[in-house]
Design a protein around this motif. Sequence first.
Motif, short mmCIF file in Angstrom:
data_model
loop_
_atom_site.label_atom_id
_atom_site.label_comp_id
_atom_site.label_asym_id
_atom_site.label_seq_id
_atom_site.Cartn_x
_atom_site.Cartn_y
_atom_site.Cartn_z
N CYS A 259 -7.48 -3.64 2.34
CA CYS A 259 -8.52 -3.93 3.32
C CYS A 259 -7.83 -4.47 4.56
O CYS A 259 -6.99 -5.37 4.46
CB CYS A 259 -9.49 -4.95 2.75
SG CYS A 259 -10.79 -5.39 3.90
N LYS B 20 -5.12 1.30 -1.94
CA LYS B 20 -5.89 0.93 -0.77
C LYS B 20 -5.75 -0.57 -0.51
O LYS B 20 -5.64 -1.36 -1.44
CB LYS B 20 -7.37 1.23 -0.98
CG LYS B 20 -7.71 2.68 -0.88
CD LYS B 20 -9.20 2.87 -0.90
CE LYS B 20 -9.68 2.86 -2.34
NZ LYS B 20 -11.09 3.15 -2.48
N THR C 238 -11.90 -2.27 7.48
CA THR C 238 -11.88 -0.97 6.81
C THR C 238 -10.85 -0.97 5.69
O THR C 238 -9.89 -1.72 5.71
CB THR C 238 -11.57 0.16 7.81
OG1 THR C 238 -11.69 1.41 7.16
CG2 THR C 238 -10.18 0.03 8.39
N ASN C 239 -11.07 -0.12 4.71
CA ASN C 239 -10.07 0.13 3.68
C ASN C 239 -9.21 1.29 4.14
O ASN C 239 -9.70 2.22 4.77
CB ASN C 239 -10.73 0.49 2.34
CG ASN C 239 -11.38 -0.70 1.68
OD1 ASN C 239 -11.00 -1.84 1.93
ND2 ASN C 239 -12.36 -0.45 0.86
N SER D 66 0.82 -1.21 0.00
CA SER D 66 0.00 0.00 0.00
C SER D 66 0.86 1.26 0.00
O SER D 66 0.58 2.21 -0.73
CB SER D 66 -0.91 0.00 1.22
OG SER D 66 -1.66 1.18 1.29
N ALA E 92 -7.75 -4.64 -1.49
CA ALA E 92 -9.06 -3.99 -1.49
C ALA E 92 -9.86 -4.49 -2.68
O ALA E 92 -9.30 -4.96 -3.68
CB ALA E 92 -8.91 -2.47 -1.55
N THR F 42 -5.20 3.50 3.16
CA THR F 42 -3.99 3.68 2.36
C THR F 42 -2.87 4.05 3.31
O THR F 42 -2.95 5.05 4.03
CB THR F 42 -4.18 4.80 1.32
OG1 THR F 42 -5.32 4.51 0.53
CG2 THR F 42 -2.96 4.92 0.43
N CYS G 163 -4.76 -8.48 6.70
CA CYS G 163 -4.87 -7.53 5.58
C CYS G 163 -5.11 -8.31 4.29
O CYS G 163 -4.74 -9.48 4.19
CB CYS G 163 -3.59 -6.72 5.41
SG CYS G 163 -3.22 -5.61 6.75
#
Length: 80
Positions: free
Chosen positions: A17, A15, A29-30, A9, A67, A32, A64
């Motif tokens: 997740c 992005k 949540t997403n 990222s 996204a 960056t 993780c």
Amino acid sequence: MISRFLKYSLEREKKICAVLMADGKMKKTNLTVTEIDEDGQGFSARLPGRKKQTHYAMSDVLTCAYARGDQGELESLNEY
């Protein structure tokens, strides 16, 4: 594996997740990643729709993933 997604990222400004522990509850949540601490104990990230960065501890990250809509590593395979 978590650190690889955070670096992905950060380096590609994409992005990811993440599932985080916040106030004793899991939160998906997403985000960056904008900076990873030198000691590797935390990182700063920007949430969608927000300009302000938030700092997270690595211990709060459960998992993780890419996204939604991100092809991730497959992008480089399509070049051949």
